[in-house]
Design a protein around this motif. Sequence first.
Motif, PDB file in Angstrom:
ATOM      1  N   GLY A 643      22.765  47.653  28.188  1.00 29.10           N
ATOM      2  CA  GLY A 643      23.473  47.205  29.073  1.00 29.10           C
ATOM      3  C   GLY A 643      24.999  47.737  28.957  1.00 29.10           C
ATOM      4  N   ILE A 644      25.912  47.035  29.847  1.00 28.82           N
ATOM      5  CA  ILE A 644      27.057  47.531  30.005  1.00 28.82           C
ATOM      6  C   ILE A 644      28.127  46.896  28.875  1.00 28.82           C
ATOM      7  CG2 ILE A 644      28.030  45.632  31.621  1.00 28.82           C
ATOM      8  CD1 ILE A 644      29.115  48.028  33.414  1.00 28.82           C
ATOM      9  N   ASP A 645      29.183  47.418  28.599  1.00 23.19           N
ATOM     10  CA  ASP A 645      30.428  46.847  27.891  1.00 23.19           C
ATOM     11  C   ASP A 645      31.078  45.656  28.312  1.00 23.19           C
ATOM     12  OD1 ASP A 645      33.012  48.695  25.905  1.00 23.19           O
ATOM     13  OD2 ASP A 645      32.482  46.607  26.144  1.00 23.19           O
ATOM     14  N   ALA A 646      30.435  44.709  27.790  1.00 25.12           N
ATOM     15  CA  ALA A 646      30.835  43.297  28.155  1.00 25.12           C
ATOM     16  C   ALA A 646      32.364  43.030  27.854  1.00 25.12           C
ATOM     17  CB  ALA A 646      30.087  42.190  27.287  1.00 25.12           C
ATOM     18  N   THR A 647      32.983  43.706  26.818  1.00 19.62           N
ATOM     19  CA  THR A 647      34.452  43.477  26.586  1.00 19.62           C
ATOM     20  C   THR A 647      35.196  44.392  27.630  1.00 19.62           C
ATOM     21  OG1 THR A 647      33.898  43.383  24.209  1.00 19.62           O
ATOM     22  CG2 THR A 647      36.250  43.938  24.792  1.00 19.62           C
ATOM     23  N   ALA A 648      34.711  45.443  27.868  1.00 15.46           N
ATOM     24  CA  ALA A 648      35.244  46.331  29.177  1.00 15.46           C
ATOM     25  C   ALA A 648      35.317  45.324  30.332  1.00 15.46           C
ATOM     26  CB  ALA A 648      34.847  47.640  29.255  1.00 15.46           C
ATOM     27  N   LEU A 649      34.203  44.534  30.675  1.00 15.83           N
ATOM     28  CA  LEU A 649      34.429  43.920  31.914  1.00 15.83           C
ATOM     29  C   LEU A 649      35.195  42.725  31.768  1.00 15.83           C
ATOM     30  CD1 LEU A 649      30.286  43.597  32.852  1.00 15.83           C
ATOM     31  CD2 LEU A 649      32.112  45.018  33.821  1.00 15.83           C
ATOM     32  N   ARG A 650      35.344  42.113  30.613  1.00 19.06           N
ATOM     33  CA  ARG A 650      36.445  41.060  30.528  1.00 19.06           C
ATOM     34  C   ARG A 650      37.666  41.704  30.531  1.00 19.06           C
ATOM     35  NH1 ARG A 650      33.097  40.031  25.943  1.00 19.06           N
ATOM     36  NH2 ARG A 650      34.832  40.514  24.593  1.00 19.06           N
ATOM     37  N   TRP A 651      38.148  42.785  30.292  1.00 20.46           N
ATOM     38  CA  TRP A 651      39.293  43.454  30.428  1.00 20.46           C
ATOM     39  C   TRP A 651      39.660  43.772  31.724  1.00 20.46           C
ATOM     40  CZ3 TRP A 651      42.022  47.240  32.771  1.00 20.46           C
ATOM     41  CH2 TRP A 651      43.375  47.657  32.206  1.00 20.46           C
ATOM     42  N   LEU A 652      38.545  44.051  32.403  1.00 22.29           N
ATOM     43  CA  LEU A 652      38.910  44.358  33.914  1.00 22.29           C
ATOM     44  C   LEU A 652      39.166  42.921  34.543  1.00 22.29           C
ATOM     45  CD1 LEU A 652      35.864  47.108  34.642  1.00 22.29           C
ATOM     46  CD2 LEU A 652      38.351  47.167  34.896  1.00 22.29           C
ATOM     47  N   ALA A 653      38.200  42.127  34.437  1.00 23.23           N
ATOM     48  CA  ALA A 653      38.350  40.590  34.900  1.00 23.23           C
ATOM     49  C   ALA A 653      40.069  40.126  34.557  1.00 23.23           C
ATOM     50  CB  ALA A 653      37.328  39.702  34.534  1.00 23.23           C
ATOM     51  N   ALA A 654      40.646  40.383  33.413  1.00 19.84           N
ATOM     52  CA  ALA A 654      41.778  39.777  33.130  1.00 19.84           C
ATOM     53  C   ALA A 654      42.723  40.563  33.875  1.00 19.84           C
ATOM     54  CB  ALA A 654      42.095  39.913  31.674  1.00 19.84           C
ATOM     55  N   HIS A 655      42.569  41.893  34.372  1.00 18.62           N
ATOM     56  CA  HIS A 655      43.770  42.683  34.997  1.00 18.62           C
ATOM     57  C   HIS A 655      43.397  42.838  36.504  1.00 18.62           C
ATOM     58  CE1 HIS A 655      43.876  43.200  30.818  1.00 18.62           C
ATOM     59  NE2 HIS A 655      45.544  43.614  30.927  1.00 18.62           N
ATOM     60  N   HIS A 656      42.365  42.790  36.988  1.00 19.66           N
ATOM     61  CA  HIS A 656      42.013  42.774  38.449  1.00 19.66           C
ATOM     62  C   HIS A 656      41.028  41.710  38.927  1.00 19.66           C
ATOM     63  CE1 HIS A 656      43.928  47.098  38.342  1.00 19.66           C
ATOM     64  NE2 HIS A 656      43.184  47.162  37.265  1.00 19.66           N
ATOM     65  N   ASP A 657      41.000  41.479  40.229  1.00 19.11           N
ATOM     66  CA  ASP A 657      39.750  40.900  40.905  1.00 19.11           C
ATOM     67  C   ASP A 657      38.447  41.414  40.671  1.00 19.11           C
ATOM     68  OD1 ASP A 657      39.532  39.054  44.154  1.00 19.11           O
ATOM     69  OD2 ASP A 657      38.060  39.097  42.374  1.00 19.11           O
ATOM     70  N   PRO A 658      37.543  40.934  40.133  1.00 14.15           N
ATOM     71  CA  PRO A 658      36.106  41.595  39.848  1.00 14.15           C
ATOM     72  C   PRO A 658      35.530  42.107  41.088  1.00 14.15           C
ATOM     73  CG  PRO A 658      36.441  39.579  38.421  1.00 14.15           C
ATOM     74  CD  PRO A 658      37.675  39.599  39.468  1.00 14.15           C
ATOM     75  N   ALA A 659      35.997  41.317  42.299  1.00 18.72           N
ATOM     76  CA  ALA A 659      35.298  41.490  43.540  1.00 18.72           C
ATOM     77  C   ALA A 659      36.007  42.950  44.185  1.00 18.72           C
ATOM     78  CB  ALA A 659      35.687  40.372  44.785  1.00 18.72           C
ATOM     79  N   ASP A 660      37.035  43.374  43.475  1.00 14.91           N
ATOM     80  CA  ASP A 660      37.818  44.586  43.785  1.00 14.91           C
ATOM     81  C   ASP A 660      37.037  45.750  43.225  1.00 14.91           C
ATOM     82  OD1 ASP A 660      40.876  43.437  44.534  1.00 14.91           O
ATOM     83  OD2 ASP A 660      39.333  43.575  45.829  1.00 14.91           O
ATOM     84  N   VAL A 661      36.322  45.589  42.266  1.00 16.34           N
ATOM     85  CA  VAL A 661      35.556  46.677  41.174  1.00 16.34           C
ATOM     86  C   VAL A 661      34.565  47.468  42.001  1.00 16.34           C
ATOM     87  CG1 VAL A 661      34.618  47.062  39.310  1.00 16.34           C
ATOM     88  CG2 VAL A 661      36.438  45.746  39.184  1.00 16.34           C
ATOM     89  N   VAL A 662      34.874  48.713  42.005  1.00 17.46           N
ATOM     90  CA  VAL A 662      33.649  49.421  42.614  1.00 17.46           C
ATOM     91  C   VAL A 662      33.249  50.562  41.539  1.00 17.46           C
ATOM     92  CG1 VAL A 662      33.075  51.343  44.332  1.00 17.46           C
ATOM     93  CG2 VAL A 662      34.725  49.420  44.960  1.00 17.46           C
ATOM     94  N   PHE A 663      31.899  50.269  41.112  1.00 17.52           N
ATOM     95  CA  PHE A 663      31.307  51.198  40.242  1.00 17.52           C
ATOM     96  C   PHE A 663      31.126  52.475  40.893  1.00 17.52           C
ATOM     97  CE2 PHE A 663      31.383  48.214  36.594  1.00 17.52           C
ATOM     98  CZ  PHE A 663      31.277  47.078  37.308  1.00 17.52           C
TER      99      PHE A 663
END
Length: 892
Positions: A643-663
């Motif tokens: 799977g994906i790095d869950a800690t990294a996802l939480r960091w992204l959610a804390a600093h950006h809107d998850p809806a704006d994330v493009v993998f």
Amino acid sequence: MSERATREETVDVVWSGSWVAERLGVALEGDGELRELLGLALRRNPKRAHLLVSNVLGKHVPQRPSVVHGAGFELGERVRALLGDREARRAVVLGYAETATGLGHAVADGLRDAPYLHSTRRPVAGVEQAGGFEEAHSHATSHLLLPEDRDLLASGGTGADASVLVLVDDEFSTGNTVLNTIRALHALHPRERYVIVALVDMRSADDRDRLTAFAAEIGARVDLVTRSTGTVALPDGVLERGQALVAAQEAEQAAAQEAEQAGRAEAPAEAVEDAHPAPVTRVDLDWPAGVPDGGRHGFTPAHRAALEAALPAMADRIAAELRDAPGLGDAPGLGDAAGPGDAPGLGDAPGPGDAAGTAPRRILVLGSEELMYAPLRLGTALEAALGADTEVRYSTTTRSPVLAVDDPGYAIRTRLVFPAHDDPADGPGDRYAYNVAGAGFDAVVAVVDSTADTPELHAPDGLLARLAEHTGHVLLAVLPSYVPATAAPTGVPGTPTPAPERQEPAVLPEPLRGPDFSSYAPQDVGWLLQDLSDTQLEAPTEEREEAIQSGGAHYAESLPVEYQPSAEYQALFTAALEASAARIARAVGTVTETVLAERGPRPVLVSLARAGTPVGVLMRRWAQHRHGLDLPHYAISIVRGRGIDATALRWLAAHHDPADVVFVDGWTGKGAITRELAAAITEFEASGGPAGFDPEISVLADPGGCVRTYGTREDFLIPSACLNSTVSGLISRTVLRADLVGPDDFHGGKFYRELADSDVSGLFLDTIAARFDEVAGRVEEEAKELLAADRAPTWEGWAAVERISEEYGIHDVNLVKPGVGETTRVLLRRVPWKILAKRGAGADLEHIRLLAEQRGVPVEEVDDLPYSCVGLIHPRFTRGATGADGKAVQGA
């Protein structure tokens, strides 16, 4: 139960192997029961076209449940007699997925006191692997051993001295799989005795001698218990003639199907309206709490006793649903039914429309792949509940593709095709149910576990819909997927428990940036990784491959030794970069414009480290160059199977809107990471993580047809695939190992500062960015065309990978790496077996040919390849393995 109800009803004037025997000269030679037990079919396979089809296994041929269970139970009684009561109580039984999971369980029943475990091809989150092995001849090879009790294989869970190990498979053909299993387990838990059990022993004289020598080699007694013995006689040239026959039959069937579809299209509307599918009803069995749905994690005598006590009531619930089914309630019972010798009632059997207004005279209990035993025992209980006036049959679905021919002398008369519905680890693909269509079943009881009760099961082309086309009623019984206590420590064994509320760490780690970590400029990318540069993680390629394929290690737990290109190869990279720069720039621009149009105005680019990172940097530079946008860009780790790095996802959610994330990724091969990301995001949200991430991946090239946002679907040379860290900011691939990465840590990575003199990361970016203005006009046109086009994923690459896996006898899609990028990775990081090159592919494959020559790997020119090339990892690698030409595999 009467003798007639318990014996195999396989006697018929036409042997179900005669069709193949007459056309190919294949003959079964052995004892008098052999032809009653086995029929013959054909499959598309480059090593063995014929397939032995058992009439008593309950896999391909519907058979009475009492006959199927009785066949295994009798073998178990014979093992008990061989061992004696005392040794039988110390035995543990191991069955092989998927075909022998039910047979092995029935053998354990015959032993009475033996615990049971079967291998599995389904990883289970949170369950530690106790071992694994490969099955060379199977359609899908990777076997995992996932016992809940870690001592099960050592002592049967009793804590006593090492027990007798009983290994059960449906047929003993060469003995390779069983002997490899014994060798691996003997190294972990040495024991004095093994017993091999199979329905039929089809070994050659040489194979028999090999077993004797093997037993002497390990210093243990190895006994063999089988029901029937024989051999398969194959004339010269049978493989080629078999392949030609399969191809001719498939072409003939395809033409007939096209004609049938054309006829349906021209049929009157009222005729189409009359073709109503059968209803589907869910039945609640009230499965006993704490009893596993099978032997995937172990099945003890206590579980056996609890299940036996609960079976009659569960059968009564199914029987009640069948009696209440619309149109199946008032007519008399069956009387005498056609037996399996009628193969099995196909061709002129009544269809579902003939069942209206009658009682369910002919019922099929249908299991699902590895889930064989629970449906089998429900079938035996249903036989007892409904009595002699109703015929109950049992079979299961399978992942093995076999040619169907509607002839009484052929073992596989019909087949239903439907998509996999248990989210398999090896990705999407077709699954099959044989001898069900046209068999005149008034009702089908489909039994699945809760993991397989997915939207795919209920889809318009799913299993339930396909069954509904061929029967009067479909009942769906869903068993709770057993969750071991090791995977659910806060709950009751066998009961899924909700994830505990997570306490976020006070401070999340910050991204790493160049020049302290990577040679990229700090604004180019922030690495959501932890720095493991001072940790020794590299291992020789051959050692890594052996550990990975044996199940002893995961590929993300170590790193390959970084490939250092020769001067010749470095010159080839430079020439390839110059030749392809404009084409890559065009693809970068097209995918970036598509993202800005659909996910703008300020998307957050999150590339999948490391292949996606150069592409993410280029997309950021395009947005800045053409639109003045300064887009955030990060690199994140995702690991196949983990799977994906869950800690990294939480960091992204804390600093950006998850809806704006493009993998972002570099390219698609067969789409494994595409599926991995979707599953990981779902799991992340289900465990309480912030919601709103879109799992869609945007890629530079999508030759596999796996995504809808891409720059091109051509398979061409992307020079960043030619090298490893030296074109990716001097960063290693990512590392995930429990002793290095804690629950609140980012995944790891290394910065290879010592390779700075070879670094071409900046050259790669600058060369492509210099062509942005040149391609801007073409990009504008292509982006508009793409935005207006149907870009739905076709997954045609996955289908090609499955075909190649079967045709080349690999039987593991994870060892087939399609496309230029993935083939390059095979040659740089793994132990390659051979390379398939599309005839006439040209300059895009020059670096592939050079690497292959350096590693002594043959390159095979092929036609009809949807990719420019495909890399095949050595399918049975050990450090003594040889390449396809018989030469020792060379290291990088």
